[in-house]
Design a protein around this motif. Structure first.
Motif, mmCIF file in Angstrom:
data_model
loop_
_atom_site.group_PDB
_atom_site.id
_atom_site.type_symbol
_atom_site.label_atom_id
_atom_site.label_comp_id
_atom_site.label_asym_id
_atom_site.label_seq_id
_atom_site.Cartn_x
_atom_site.Cartn_y
_atom_site.Cartn_z
ATOM 1 N N THR A 1 0.849 -1.188 0.000
ATOM 2 C CA THR A 1 0.000 0.000 0.000
ATOM 3 C C THR A 1 0.878 1.229 0.000
ATOM 4 N N PRO A 2 0.390 2.352 -0.488
ATOM 5 C CA PRO A 2 1.206 3.564 -0.499
ATOM 6 C C PRO A 2 1.614 3.945 0.920
ATOM 7 N N GLY A 3 2.872 4.310 1.095
ATOM 8 C CA GLY A 3 3.378 4.731 2.387
ATOM 9 C C GLY A 3 3.964 3.596 3.209
ATOM 10 N N SER A 4 3.730 2.327 2.816
ATOM 11 C CA SER A 4 4.312 1.223 3.579
ATOM 12 C C SER A 4 5.741 0.975 3.101
ATOM 13 N N PRO A 5 6.627 0.577 4.027
ATOM 14 C CA PRO A 5 8.007 0.338 3.620
ATOM 15 C C PRO A 5 8.090 -0.880 2.698
ATOM 16 N N VAL A 6 8.950 -0.776 1.715
ATOM 17 C CA VAL A 6 9.130 -1.847 0.747
ATOM 18 C C VAL A 6 10.407 -2.604 1.109
ATOM 19 N N ALA A 7 10.300 -3.900 1.252
ATOM 20 C CA ALA A 7 11.468 -4.729 1.534
ATOM 21 C C ALA A 7 12.220 -4.933 0.227
ATOM 22 N N LEU A 8 13.484 -4.550 0.226
ATOM 23 C CA LEU A 8 14.278 -4.683 -0.995
ATOM 24 C C LEU A 8 14.723 -6.124 -1.188
ATOM 25 N N ALA B 1 17.161 -16.644 1.315
ATOM 26 C CA ALA B 1 16.610 -15.327 1.659
ATOM 27 C C ALA B 1 16.110 -14.626 0.404
ATOM 28 N N GLY B 2 14.934 -14.016 0.556
ATOM 29 C CA GLY B 2 14.363 -13.282 -0.569
ATOM 30 C C GLY B 2 14.635 -11.790 -0.476
ATOM 31 N N THR B 3 14.747 -11.268 0.760
ATOM 32 C CA THR B 3 14.953 -9.833 0.938
ATOM 33 C C THR B 3 16.195 -9.574 1.779
ATOM 34 N N ARG B 4 16.651 -8.343 1.718
ATOM 35 C CA ARG B 4 17.817 -7.955 2.512
ATOM 36 C C ARG B 4 17.542 -8.076 4.009
ATOM 37 N N ASP B 5 16.300 -7.785 4.409
ATOM 38 C CA ASP B 5 15.935 -7.864 5.829
ATOM 39 C C ASP B 5 16.100 -9.278 6.380
ATOM 40 N N GLU B 6 15.958 -10.287 5.539
ATOM 41 C CA GLU B 6 16.139 -11.670 5.979
ATOM 42 C C GLU B 6 17.605 -12.010 6.176
ATOM 43 N N LEU B 7 18.510 -11.270 5.544
ATOM 44 C CA LEU B 7 19.946 -11.534 5.666
ATOM 45 C C LEU B 7 20.547 -10.918 6.923
ATOM 46 N N VAL B 8 19.980 -9.812 7.392
ATOM 47 C CA VAL B 8 20.563 -9.064 8.513
ATOM 48 C C VAL B 8 20.730 -9.904 9.776
ATOM 49 N N PRO B 9 19.696 -10.635 10.242
ATOM 50 C CA PRO B 9 19.858 -11.371 11.497
ATOM 51 C C PRO B 9 20.864 -12.520 11.426
ATOM 52 N N LEU B 10 21.219 -12.968 10.223
ATOM 53 C CA LEU B 10 22.130 -14.107 10.091
ATOM 54 C C LEU B 10 23.547 -13.765 10.542
#
Length: 143
Positions: A3-10, A48-57
């Motif tokens: 939706t507009p204004g929601s953050p987009v996971a790269l 991992a599909g997004t960068r956010d999934e890589l961070v906790p690793l």
């Protein structure tokens, strides 16, 4: 759909996944992770599909050490005097090589004995070339 204004996971790229996997392999090699932990995290990294999934690793791992600076700076050409000295050195080596090979060819030696002095003469030329005075190299990136 976002939706507009929601953050987009790269989306994560293959290179980003491989970078994380390499950090995990290095951590396992250093003993920071067990083989089981490393396998689980690498599986997660590659899936991992997004960068956010890589961070906790890698969040609980120390930052990787920066690459050391290059050992040798670009060198410019030899100065005119250094070129003359090197040419004289090369001429002396060539004359000595001619005498050594001629002596071997005319002598009774069953093996090519001049290879040893020729090797050291060649080493002396390489060392001379590496240590010769040079014109400072121009840095294309500026000062």
């Amino acid at each position: 759909m976002t939706t507009p204004g929601s953050p987009v996971a790269l989306r994560a790229s293959d290179a980003e996944r491989e970078t994380v996997a390499a950090r995990l392999r290095a951590a396992a090699a250093e003993g920071r992770l067990t083989l089981t932990e490393s396998d689980e995290r690498q599986t997660a990294a590659y899936s991992a599909g997004t960068r956010d999934e890589l961070v906790p690793l890698t969040a609980d791992l120390p930052e990787p050490r920066p690459d050391p600076p290059p050992r040798e700076t670009p060198r410019g050409p030899m100065t005119a005097n250094a070129r003359r000295r090197f040419a004289a050195h090369a001429a002396v080596v060539a004359v000595l090589a001619g005498f050594l090979v001629t002596g071997w060819a005319l002598g009774p030696a069953p093996f090519f004995w001049p290879m040893w002095p020729l090797f050291w003469l060649g080493v002396s030329l390489v060392v001379h070339h590496r240590r010769a005075r040079r014109v400072p190299a121009v840095n294309p990136e500026g000062p």
